[in-house]
Design a protein around this motif. Structure first.
Motif, PDB file in Angstrom:
ATOM      1  N   LEU A 188       0.833  -1.207   0.000  1.00 63.63           N
ATOM      2  CA  LEU A 188       0.000   0.000   0.000  1.00 63.63           C
ATOM      3  C   LEU A 188       0.868   1.258   0.000  1.00 63.63           C
ATOM      4  O   LEU A 188       2.009   1.243   0.483  1.00 63.63           O
ATOM      5  N   ILE A 189       0.309   2.321  -0.528  1.00 61.93           N
ATOM      6  CA  ILE A 189       0.991   3.619  -0.558  1.00 61.93           C
ATOM      7  C   ILE A 189       0.120   4.606   0.213  1.00 61.93           C
ATOM      8  O   ILE A 189      -1.052   4.784  -0.108  1.00 61.93           O
ATOM      9  N   ASP A 190       0.690   5.208   1.240  1.00 59.46           N
ATOM     10  CA  ASP A 190      -0.072   6.122   2.100  1.00 59.46           C
ATOM     11  C   ASP A 190       0.478   7.537   1.926  1.00 59.46           C
ATOM     12  O   ASP A 190       1.648   7.798   2.231  1.00 59.46           O
ATOM     13  N   VAL A 239      -8.311  11.740   0.159  1.00 63.74           N
ATOM     14  CA  VAL A 239      -9.212  11.902   1.299  1.00 63.74           C
ATOM     15  C   VAL A 239      -8.674  11.038   2.437  1.00 63.74           C
ATOM     16  O   VAL A 239      -8.067   9.992   2.195  1.00 63.74           O
ATOM     17  N   ALA A 240      -8.888  11.497   3.674  1.00 64.90           N
ATOM     18  CA  ALA A 240      -8.516  10.679   4.833  1.00 64.90           C
ATOM     19  C   ALA A 240      -9.587   9.616   5.045  1.00 64.90           C
ATOM     20  O   ALA A 240     -10.784   9.904   4.938  1.00 64.90           O
ATOM     21  N   ILE A 288     -14.814   9.358  -5.092  1.00 65.64           N
ATOM     22  CA  ILE A 288     -13.911   8.242  -5.367  1.00 65.64           C
ATOM     23  C   ILE A 288     -14.421   7.444  -6.566  1.00 65.64           C
ATOM     24  O   ILE A 288     -13.685   7.134  -7.499  1.00 65.64           O
ATOM     25  N   LYS A 289     -15.712   7.172  -6.553  1.00 64.86           N
ATOM     26  CA  LYS A 289     -16.291   6.393  -7.660  1.00 64.86           C
ATOM     27  C   LYS A 289     -16.116   7.119  -8.996  1.00 64.86           C
ATOM     28  O   LYS A 289     -15.908   6.494 -10.023  1.00 64.86           O
ATOM     29  N   ALA A 290     -16.218   8.448  -8.950  1.00 61.45           N
ATOM     30  CA  ALA A 290     -16.123   9.224 -10.181  1.00 61.45           C
ATOM     31  C   ALA A 290     -14.675   9.512 -10.578  1.00 61.45           C
ATOM     32  O   ALA A 290     -14.433  10.149 -11.605  1.00 61.45           O
ATOM     33  N   GLY A 291     -13.719   9.106  -9.754  1.00 64.73           N
ATOM     34  CA  GLY A 291     -12.320   9.346 -10.085  1.00 64.73           C
ATOM     35  C   GLY A 291     -11.833  10.752  -9.750  1.00 64.73           C
ATOM     36  O   GLY A 291     -10.719  11.133 -10.111  1.00 64.73           O
ATOM     37  N   VAL A 292     -12.667  11.546  -9.078  1.00 61.41           N
ATOM     38  CA  VAL A 292     -12.233  12.894  -8.667  1.00 61.41           C
ATOM     39  C   VAL A 292     -11.184  12.764  -7.565  1.00 61.41           C
ATOM     40  O   VAL A 292     -10.188  13.482  -7.536  1.00 61.41           O
ATOM     41  N   THR A 344      -7.302   0.165  -5.480  1.00 58.56           N
ATOM     42  CA  THR A 344      -6.743   1.145  -6.419  1.00 58.56           C
ATOM     43  C   THR A 344      -6.369   2.427  -5.679  1.00 58.56           C
ATOM     44  O   THR A 344      -5.295   2.992  -5.885  1.00 58.56           O
ATOM     45  N   CYS A 345      -7.265   2.860  -4.794  1.00 58.94           N
ATOM     46  CA  CYS A 345      -7.038   4.109  -4.055  1.00 58.94           C
ATOM     47  C   CYS A 345      -5.942   3.980  -3.003  1.00 58.94           C
ATOM     48  O   CYS A 345      -5.534   4.975  -2.394  1.00 58.94           O
ATOM     49  N   LEU A 346      -5.516   2.754  -2.738  1.00 56.94           N
ATOM     50  CA  LEU A 346      -4.450   2.540  -1.757  1.00 56.94           C
ATOM     51  C   LEU A 346      -3.136   2.148  -2.433  1.00 56.94           C
ATOM     52  O   LEU A 346      -2.133   1.932  -1.760  1.00 56.94           O
TER      53      LEU A 346
END
Lengths: 425, 336
Positions: free
Chosen positions: A57-59, A257-258, A295-299, A352-354
């Motif tokens: 993971l990337i934080d 986002v946190a 997140i779902k919209a890729g923003v 993906t977000c991580l």
């Protein structure tokens, strides 16, 4: 050193891969997926039956607290927490003491991280000297010393001319600037989202406009200076809409986002528990849902822990007098997976977000299990139930509302460049 | 994941008060019990012997982190009339070390084996914090925390209303002025709604009466005339001078012109409306002298009622603590 990880379920959004495959590592890198390369004789074979094999993971937001605040945490303790949570790359904040505004401090942090050897640590350099918002820092030297981006963190840039010039200078050298949109004349003294809950409980509010007014200014200057820009810790629905509009009009910006802003709302403040005191604040249900939609919209392309460890005393006070922040780095994955329960997000998007998401925000090569990548990876037992408490906590931070909670899903082991970094004896 | 709620924190297993932190979450029967008890203490105040032994042998500490002579004095009188020993502590706090000094102070006071802390603090939620962190069987009474709550003040206002209007049903009550910064108003809104008034109206400019108050069950008015129309009770709040510096208002004179209670504006309310004010009054800022001293004003009754209400709350919380202590003792006795 040759390692084979057998029988695991490999999930890697960067390759749109979700399959039971064997994975082969030679020295630091992944050399094959599926069939062994010709002549590959493993020195070690790991049976990952029933486990998931994920990219490390990337934080994007971890406060290591060293140098300067080692009563709260240090590089060794917090990178161990990272490894135990499956985080192999982390971005640390410039607000240490001394501040990361000289190459020496950036080098010190990386040297200590290298010595600990638990995670890749990428410092953020200060945008202005002392984060005072007055004079530009030596941004190029900071970048040469390993800083992945520059930022004024949550310190105010009161003077817009200084900000504008800092961005022009960063743009000249193609540096990434991280923005924490916050109009401090509106947020100063506030400790909770300005809304029904803060009004009822008499807590000083931080209005949504503190975020959106700063964001509007930042967007104008980004458009003008063409600087590479990333927005950190969006918290309000309106901010998500503004970033979406900016992206739609062609501006190349990213945002994160946190995790706690996706999980909690200001409703939890009714008992004045300082563990829920965070900045930017937990906002309304509408804000939370819009962040998820973002997140779902890729923003929003990255979810971070916004890990801010504190000693116990920092939270033992009336709500507004507590220090803000939570320390959830090592439970990032199981905590994020609770978002799947309500059907808010699927695992592939979460992962993906991580991984790939934050890597692309930074423009770094990481977060992938593709052949040729560094072997940063996590073996994960997605069904294990465990209690996050006492002996199994690695962070020095004593501040999380989830301490003592039962979680589902546990990191079995973590590898950094082919080396096992968790657990190690 | 959610921590215990206020209900659980301030009530014992039998549903009796053991702390008195906020009116939020307390039901009508408890509020009515407070008022009934206060009524009985009020009739006692007319007798020559003013003391009852309900708190005999108990040590009550007035723990005031914010100065307030009036509130502290009425609490002290209430505790003494219940035969308690009273210690007054005024503790100045520095902005930087609030947390530490509060916890340190608590630990020191616990060592003195106190039975009750009456707490006033500038931070919203400070009494909750103390109730969660101090040793068991010490009752915490909120004497005003930040902008959050001032439940004894609100209850004495309820007593004043009940003694003048007999019942709460059917009443329209207006609270006028700086609602935003008022812990009294927040507690009054909870109390009035729980006790069943017809309507709670909040009147003031948007800077002092944000729309969010509607969610607490109140109507919001930005003009005095429609707000006061047909009301039975008018509660005026004190306007702090700091509000001008904070750019919340242009001037005292403009506030008085728009929201000040005068004989002319009082005429918009019902003919038998009563006028209340938690004090101290700014004459000519929120209320005219004619109204403050006039026949509709019940401001001085409020002060008398304050002692009786505080006696009621202190005695109820102490008996709630004793009840819990006995239960703990009997349950540990069984397990031995």
């Amino acid at each position: 050193m040759k390692t084979c990880i057998k029988n695991g379920r490999i999930i890697d959004p960067s390759q749109e891969l979700d399959a039971e495959l064997d994975l082969y590592i030679e020295d630091e890198k992944i050399v094959a997926l599926g069939d062994a390369p010709a002549g590959f004789v493993a020195d070690e074979t790991i049976d990952a039956s029933g486990q998931w094999v994920l990219p490390g993971l990337i934080d994007l937001a971890v406060s290591l607290r060293e140098p300067g605040y080692t009563q709260k945490g240090n590089i060794a303790s917090e990178t161990l927490a990272a490894a135990s949570g499956g985080v192999t790359t982390l971005v640390c904040q410039p607000d240490t003491k001394p501040i990361v505004d000289t190459p020496a401090v950036a080098a010190l942090i990386q040297d200590k991280a290298f010595e600990s050897g638990r995670a890749n640590v990428l410092p953020i350099g200060a945008l202005t000297q002392g984060l005072e918002g007055k004079k530009l820092s030596n941004m190029v030297a900071l970048t040469e010393a390993g800083c992945v981006a520059v930022s004024n963190h949550r310190h105010p840039m009161v003077n817009t001319k200084v900000l504008s010039r800092a961005l022009e200078y960063a743009s000249t050298h193609d540096l990434l600037v991280i923005f924490h949109p916050d109009e401090t004349s509106l947020s100063d003294g506030g400790c909770a989202h300005e809304g029904v809950v803060s009004t009822m409980h008499g807590l000083s509010g931080i209005p949504e406009t503190a975020e959106t007014i700063a964001l509007a200014r930042d967007l104008m200057l980004i458009e003008k200076t063409k600087v590479k820009a990333h927005f950190a810790r969006l918290s309000s629905a309106k901010a998500v809409e503004m970033v979406a509009d900016a992206k739609a009009s062609g501006l190349d910006v990213t945002a994160d986002v946190a995790l706690h802003n996706l999980l909690l709302t200001d409703n939890v403040l009714s008992e004045f528990d300082g563990h829920y005191h965070v900045l930017p604040p937990l906002r309304s249900e509408d804000d939370r849902l819009t962040l998820i939609e973002g997140i779902k919209a890729g923003v929003i392309s990255a979810i971070c822990s916004d890990h801010q460890p504190h000693e116990k005393m920092a939270k033992i006070a009336p709500f507004s007098a507590t220090e803000p922040g939570m320390a959830n780095l090592e439970i990032l994955l199981p905590l994020a997976m609770t978002l799947m329960d309500e059907g808010d997000l699927d695992f592939n998007l979460l992962l993906t977000c991580l991984t790939q998401g934050p890597a692309s925000c930074l423009g770094i090569e990481a977060g992938s299990l593709s052949v040729g990548s560094y072997a940063d990876l996590v073996l994960f037992d997605s069904t294990q139930r465990w209690e996050w408490s006492g002996s199994n906590r690695k962070t020095k931070g004593q501040n999380s509302p989830w301490i003592g909670e039962n979680l589902i899903g546990k990191v079995v082991s973590t590898y950094l460049s082919g080396q096992k970094v968790f657990p190690i004896n | 994941m959610m921590r215990s709620e206020s209900r659980a924190l301030q009530l014992n297993d039998q549903g009796q008060l053991k702390h008195f932190l906020t009116l939020d979450g307390l039901d009508k029967s408890i509020l009515t019990e407070i008022l009934d008890r206060a009524d009985s203490f009020l009739s006692m105040g007319e007798q020559s012997v003013k003391k009852v032994p309900l708190l005999r042998g108990k040590t009550v500490v007035n723990l005031f982190f914010e100065n307030s002579t009036r509130t502290r004095t009425t609490f002290e009188l209430a505790a003494k009339r219940l035969s308690a020993d009273v210690i007054n502590l005024n503790i100045e706090t520095s902005a930087t070390s609030k947390g530490e000094s509060l916890l340190d102070t608590l630990q020191n006071l616990e060592a003195m084996q106190s039975d009750m802390f009456i707490v006033r603090h500038a931070d919203s939620g400070a009494p909750h914090f103390i109730a969660e962190h101090c040793t068991p069987n010490v009752a915490i009474i909120n004497a005003g925390d930040g902008r959050h709550a001032h439940p004894t003040q609100a209850m004495l206002d309820m007593l004043t209303i009940r003694r003048h209007k007999e019942k709460f049903e059917g009443l329209k009550v207006a609270i006028v002025g700086d609602i935003l910064h008022s812990r009294v108003a927040r507690s009054q809104i909870h109390a009035l709604n729980t006790l069943g008034v017809d309507e709670v109206r909040l009147i003031g400019p948007k800077t002092l009466v944000p729309e969010h108050f509607k969610e607490m069950g109140a109507e919001v008015f930005h003009e005095l005339e429609p707000g006061l129309e047909d009301v039975d009770v008018i509660i005026m709040l004190r306007l702090q001078k700091e509000r001008m510096q904070g750019a919340l208002l242009p001037s005292e004179s403009e506030f008085y012109r728009l929201y000040g209670l005068t004989e002319a504006s009082l005429a918009w309310a019902k003919p038998d409306a009563i006028v209340m004010h938690p004090g101290p009054i700014n004459r000519g800022v929120e209320i005219s002298s004619e109204v403050a001293d006039g026949e509709h004003s019940v401001i001085l009754n409020q002060v008398t009622n304050g002692i009786a209400v505080r006696m009621a709350v202190l005695s109820m919380a102490m008996s709630g603590q004793l009840q819990e202590k006995e239960q703990q003792a009997s349950s540990t006795g069984e397990t031995v």
